[in-house]
Design an enzyme around this catalytic site. Sequence first.
Site, PDB file in Angstrom:
ATOM      1  N   ARG A 277      -8.252  -0.624   5.121  1.00 36.11           N
ATOM      2  CA  ARG A 277      -7.458   0.403   4.433  1.00 36.11           C
ATOM      3  C   ARG A 277      -6.159  -0.183   3.893  1.00 36.11           C
ATOM      4  O   ARG A 277      -5.603   0.320   2.919  1.00 36.11           O
ATOM      5  CB  ARG A 277      -7.100   1.542   5.403  1.00 36.11           C
ATOM      6  CG  ARG A 277      -8.278   2.282   5.930  1.00 36.11           C
ATOM      7  CD  ARG A 277      -7.844   3.484   6.721  1.00 36.11           C
ATOM      8  NE  ARG A 277      -6.948   4.329   5.924  1.00 36.11           N
ATOM      9  CZ  ARG A 277      -6.663   5.581   6.277  1.00 36.11           C
ATOM     10  NH1 ARG A 277      -7.150   6.088   7.380  1.00 36.11           N
ATOM     11  NH2 ARG A 277      -5.868   6.313   5.531  1.00 36.11           N
TER      12      ARG A 277
ATOM     13  N   CYS B 158      -4.317  12.041  13.177  1.00 29.92           N
ATOM     14  CA  CYS B 158      -5.067  10.784  13.140  1.00 29.92           C
ATOM     15  C   CYS B 158      -4.830  10.109  14.485  1.00 29.92           C
ATOM     16  O   CYS B 158      -4.183  10.663  15.369  1.00 29.92           O
ATOM     17  CB  CYS B 158      -4.596   9.904  11.974  1.00 29.92           C
ATOM     18  SG  CYS B 158      -2.971   9.233  12.251  1.00 29.92           S
TER      19      CYS B 158
ATOM     20  N   LYS C 205       0.851  -1.202   0.000  1.00 27.36           N
ATOM     21  CA  LYS C 205       0.000   0.000   0.000  1.00 27.36           C
ATOM     22  C   LYS C 205       0.884   1.249   0.000  1.00 27.36           C
ATOM     23  O   LYS C 205       0.638   2.189  -0.750  1.00 27.36           O
ATOM     24  CB  LYS C 205      -0.877  -0.015   1.241  1.00 27.36           C
ATOM     25  CG  LYS C 205      -1.393   1.339   1.681  1.00 27.36           C
ATOM     26  CD  LYS C 205      -2.236   1.280   2.918  1.00 27.36           C
ATOM     27  CE  LYS C 205      -1.487   1.528   4.188  1.00 27.36           C
ATOM     28  NZ  LYS C 205      -1.224   2.916   4.533  1.00 27.36           N
ATOM     29  N   ASN C 206       1.944   1.241   0.829  1.00 27.87           N
ATOM     30  CA  ASN C 206       2.750   2.454   1.013  1.00 27.87           C
ATOM     31  C   ASN C 206       3.748   2.712  -0.102  1.00 27.87           C
ATOM     32  O   ASN C 206       4.478   3.690  -0.070  1.00 27.87           O
ATOM     33  CB  ASN C 206       3.454   2.437   2.379  1.00 27.87           C
ATOM     34  CG  ASN C 206       2.455   2.628   3.502  1.00 27.87           C
ATOM     35  OD1 ASN C 206       1.299   2.972   3.266  1.00 27.87           O
ATOM     36  ND2 ASN C 206       2.892   2.386   4.714  1.00 27.87           N
TER      37      ASN C 206
ATOM     38  N   ILE D 257       8.700   6.768  16.732  1.00 33.08           N
ATOM     39  CA  ILE D 257       8.287   7.489  15.515  1.00 33.08           C
ATOM     40  C   ILE D 257       7.032   8.322  15.750  1.00 33.08           C
ATOM     41  O   ILE D 257       6.981   9.496  15.397  1.00 33.08           O
ATOM     42  CB  ILE D 257       8.056   6.504  14.332  1.00 33.08           C
ATOM     43  CG1 ILE D 257       9.274   5.605  14.122  1.00 33.08           C
ATOM     44  CG2 ILE D 257       7.656   7.247  13.066  1.00 33.08           C
ATOM     45  CD1 ILE D 257      10.526   6.333  13.652  1.00 33.08           C
TER      46      ILE D 257
ATOM     47  N   ARG E  39      -4.602  10.760   4.583  1.00 29.79           N
ATOM     48  CA  ARG E  39      -3.563  11.785   4.625  1.00 29.79           C
ATOM     49  C   ARG E  39      -2.540  11.642   3.496  1.00 29.79           C
ATOM     50  O   ARG E  39      -1.868  12.582   3.129  1.00 29.79           O
ATOM     51  CB  ARG E  39      -2.890  11.818   5.971  1.00 29.79           C
ATOM     52  CG  ARG E  39      -2.365  10.458   6.411  1.00 29.79           C
ATOM     53  CD  ARG E  39      -1.692  10.529   7.751  1.00 29.79           C
ATOM     54  NE  ARG E  39      -0.643  11.524   7.703  1.00 29.79           N
ATOM     55  CZ  ARG E  39      -0.789  12.767   8.128  1.00 29.79           C
ATOM     56  NH1 ARG E  39      -1.951  13.152   8.626  1.00 29.79           N
ATOM     57  NH2 ARG E  39       0.188  13.617   8.033  1.00 29.79           N
TER      58      ARG E  39
ATOM     59  N   ARG F 234       0.741  14.153  13.130  1.00 27.55           N
ATOM     60  CA  ARG F 234       1.118  13.905  11.731  1.00 27.55           C
ATOM     61  C   ARG F 234       1.287  15.213  10.934  1.00 27.55           C
ATOM     62  O   ARG F 234       0.654  15.425   9.912  1.00 27.55           O
ATOM     63  CB  ARG F 234       0.110  13.001  11.021  1.00 27.55           C
ATOM     64  CG  ARG F 234      -0.288  11.732  11.734  1.00 27.55           C
ATOM     65  CD  ARG F 234       0.760  10.657  11.758  1.00 27.55           C
ATOM     66  NE  ARG F 234       1.131  10.157  10.449  1.00 27.55           N
ATOM     67  CZ  ARG F 234       0.480   9.179   9.791  1.00 27.55           C
ATOM     68  NH1 ARG F 234      -0.605   8.664  10.316  1.00 27.55           N
ATOM     69  NH2 ARG F 234       0.918   8.760   8.607  1.00 27.55           N
TER      70      ARG F 234
ATOM     71  N   ASP G 132       5.473   0.289  11.937  1.00 25.82           N
ATOM     72  CA  ASP G 132       4.245  -0.358  11.450  1.00 25.82           C
ATOM     73  C   ASP G 132       4.143  -1.821  11.861  1.00 25.82           C
ATOM     74  O   ASP G 132       3.121  -2.453  11.620  1.00 25.82           O
ATOM     75  CB  ASP G 132       4.163  -0.260   9.922  1.00 25.82           C
ATOM     76  CG  ASP G 132       3.915   1.170   9.478  1.00 25.82           C
ATOM     77  OD1 ASP G 132       4.039   1.448   8.277  1.00 25.82           O
ATOM     78  OD2 ASP G 132       3.627   2.013  10.350  1.00 25.82           O
TER      79      ASP G 132
HETATM   80  C1  EPZ Z   1       4.629   6.841   6.355  1.00 27.77           C
HETATM   81  O1  EPZ Z   1       3.860   7.839   6.985  1.00 27.77           O
HETATM   82  C2  EPZ Z   1       3.712   5.631   6.241  1.00 27.77           C
HETATM   83  N1  EPZ Z   1       2.555   5.980   5.411  1.00 27.77           N
HETATM   84  C3  EPZ Z   1       3.254   5.202   7.638  1.00 27.77           C
HETATM   85  O2  EPZ Z   1       2.476   4.026   7.488  1.00 27.77           O
HETATM   86  C4  EPZ Z   1       4.495   4.857   8.458  1.00 27.77           C
HETATM   87  O3  EPZ Z   1       4.101   4.504   9.763  1.00 27.77           O
HETATM   88  C5  EPZ Z   1       5.420   6.089   8.508  1.00 27.77           C
HETATM   89  O4  EPZ Z   1       5.761   6.488   7.163  1.00 27.77           O
HETATM   90  C6  EPZ Z   1       6.710   5.805   9.257  1.00 27.77           C
HETATM   91  O5  EPZ Z   1       7.383   4.750   8.655  1.00 27.77           O
HETATM   92  C7  EPZ Z   1       2.718   6.009   4.066  1.00 27.77           C
HETATM   93  O6  EPZ Z   1       3.796   5.766   3.542  1.00 27.77           O
HETATM   94  C8  EPZ Z   1       1.497   6.358   3.270  1.00 27.77           C
HETATM   95  P1  EPZ Z   1       6.696  10.187   8.413  1.00 27.77           P
HETATM   96  P2  EPZ Z   1       4.403   9.369   7.002  1.00 27.77           P
HETATM   97  O7  EPZ Z   1       6.549  11.460   7.646  1.00 27.77           O
HETATM   98  O8  EPZ Z   1       5.222   9.641   5.807  1.00 27.77           O
HETATM   99  C9  EPZ Z   1       6.936  13.417  11.865  1.00 27.77           C
HETATM  100  C10 EPZ Z   1       0.662   2.625   7.870  1.00 27.77           C
HETATM  101  O9  EPZ Z   1       0.300   2.042   8.892  1.00 27.77           O
HETATM  102  N2  EPZ Z   1       6.821  14.416  10.791  1.00 27.77           N
HETATM  103  O10 EPZ Z   1       7.836   9.281   8.088  1.00 27.77           O
HETATM  104  O11 EPZ Z   1       3.229  10.241   7.293  1.00 27.77           O
HETATM  105  C11 EPZ Z   1       5.682  12.576  12.017  1.00 27.77           C
HETATM  106  O12 EPZ Z   1       4.740  13.228  12.836  1.00 27.77           O
HETATM  107  C12 EPZ Z   1       1.105   4.067   7.930  1.00 27.77           C
HETATM  108  O13 EPZ Z   1       0.724   2.093   6.736  1.00 27.77           O
HETATM  109  C13 EPZ Z   1       6.896  15.761  11.117  1.00 27.77           C
HETATM  110  O14 EPZ Z   1       7.040  16.135  12.282  1.00 27.77           O
HETATM  111  O15 EPZ Z   1       5.353   9.342   8.272  1.00 27.77           O
HETATM  112  C14 EPZ Z   1       6.222  11.313  12.640  1.00 27.77           C
HETATM  113  O16 EPZ Z   1       6.372  11.521  14.036  1.00 27.77           O
HETATM  114  C15 EPZ Z   1       0.915   4.644   9.299  1.00 27.77           C
HETATM  115  N3  EPZ Z   1       6.783  16.675  10.117  1.00 27.77           N
HETATM  116  C16 EPZ Z   1       7.612  11.166  12.014  1.00 27.77           C
HETATM  117  O17 EPZ Z   1       7.958  12.479  11.531  1.00 27.77           O
HETATM  118  C17 EPZ Z   1       6.612  16.310   8.803  1.00 27.77           C
HETATM  119  O18 EPZ Z   1       6.543  17.190   7.925  1.00 27.77           O
HETATM  120  C18 EPZ Z   1       7.678  10.198  10.852  1.00 27.77           C
HETATM  121  O19 EPZ Z   1       6.646  10.544   9.968  1.00 27.77           O
HETATM  122  C19 EPZ Z   1       6.535  14.935   8.498  1.00 27.77           C
HETATM  123  C20 EPZ Z   1       6.647  14.001   9.500  1.00 27.77           C
END
Ligand code: EPZ
Length: 422
Positions: free
Chosen positions: A401, A117, A22-23, A331, A93, A122, A309
């Site tokens: 999802r 969420c 999915k990702n 994370i 998102r 996020r 995850d």
């Molecule tokens: C991706 O989310 C995945 N989703 C998530 O999978 C996964 O858990 C996550 O990466 C971490 O591996 C998709 O790829 C669609 P991040 P993403 O930006 O990109 C903070 C699932 O279950 N952050 O790597 O949204 C954020 O809050 C989902 O399939 C900022 O502060 O995650 C988090 O604490 C859930 N500012 C950390 O960084 C930003 O601009 C990592 O988030 C962006 C992120």
Amino acid sequence: MDKFLIRGGRPLTGSVRISGAKNSALPCLAAALLSSETVTLHNVPYVKDLITQRRLLEDLGATVLTPEIGTNIISAGNVDTFEAPYELVRTMRASVLALGPLLARFGKAKVSLPGGCAIGTRPIDLHLKAFEQLGANVSLESGDVVATAPKGRLTGAEIEFEKVTVTGTENVMMAASLATSVTTIRNAACEPEIEDLADLMSKMGAKISGAGTPVMTIEGVEALGSAEHSIIPDRIETGTFIVAAAITEGELEIRDCRPEHLVAVIEQLRAIGVDINEKDKTTLDVKKAAGGLKAKDVVTEPHPLFPTDMQAQYMTLMTQAEGTSNITETIFENRFMHVGELIRMGADISISGNTATVRGKTPLTGAKVIASDLRASASLVLAGLCAKGETFIDRVYHIDRGYETIVRKLKAVGADIERIKE
Ligand code: EPZ
């Protein structure tokens, strides 16, 4: 809302096929917006998030054909809208992944700022800061992110993310691919999904090097073309089925997977007593080793370390391991929503800050539980599969999802599970 009814205690045995990731499919569909020509994607999982992403592309004016399950043919030649509405973004998102390609190709994009969420706030501040470094004007207008490239085109830049962000890295890869000059991304995410997106974009004509490592270079080109690409298997679904075999004391053949995408997960599970044999490059044979499961601490980290995850699924398994394990989530700030539900089934878990301490082995008994997010749902299914008695899981739209035909796949390997349509 649909529910799952699971009668636990049956070992899972047989063979299961892993679906596309999915990702990876989510950013790959968004990348099709970068080209006016046709992009064909295979092995796209039939899950809710991808149905939403296809709808978003169509709302933007692209056409998306699905000639057969798993194949999406996207033509974005007629994209005439550059706005992703709140109704779509709030349900998924990952719609923010439209920002990079729309900005790159059309010099403008308007995407609703995604809310938080269940697992955390996020934010996307790192995405927006990177777009500004690429020359975009970014503003917030009544809940929408409005981004424009002053001369209709972004300019390459030196970007260093202050923390690893998966979709942030993906958004910048796409934005930079049509910029003038070269962009360097430091502290880039290294997930396999990043490499898969880079593979697709390279087939489309992008010039990307270093994908999968912390430093990536993207040399902007004038335009991107058509491509055909098959999405990598889902490493988190693979990890989830490994845990399912272990926790039910069964034996599963897991096909069409990529073990090298989840080395840290396989190493951690082998260390606690799960017998995992790599039959070949795309097949795993999994069974619980005779000696029972041993508790072992884990800390979630960006790839290639243990993925967030898989945290909830691992926690369920630790309830069946002898000893005390500390599970630390680094994370997301609120990714322990499954703990309360597992405790209701008999688990002994306490939380202190971002660490959950599991005391095992405790027998689990079936109960009525509520899913809160995608991976928490998976952890509750795993708990139901090993619990004594009946487990009712509510709000299973969360699991729909990201897990393709999960009921059918589990039934096929002996699980007593049914979907109760509400
Ligand atoms: C991706 O989310 C995945 N989703 C998530 O999978 C996964 O858990 C996550 O990466 C971490 O591996 C998709 O790829 C669609 P991040 P993403 O930006 O990109 C903070 C699932 O279950 N952050 O790597 O949204 C954020 O809050 C989902 O399939 C900022 O502060 O995650 C988090 O604490 C859930 N500012 C950390 O960084 C930003 O601009 C990592 O988030 C962006 C992120």
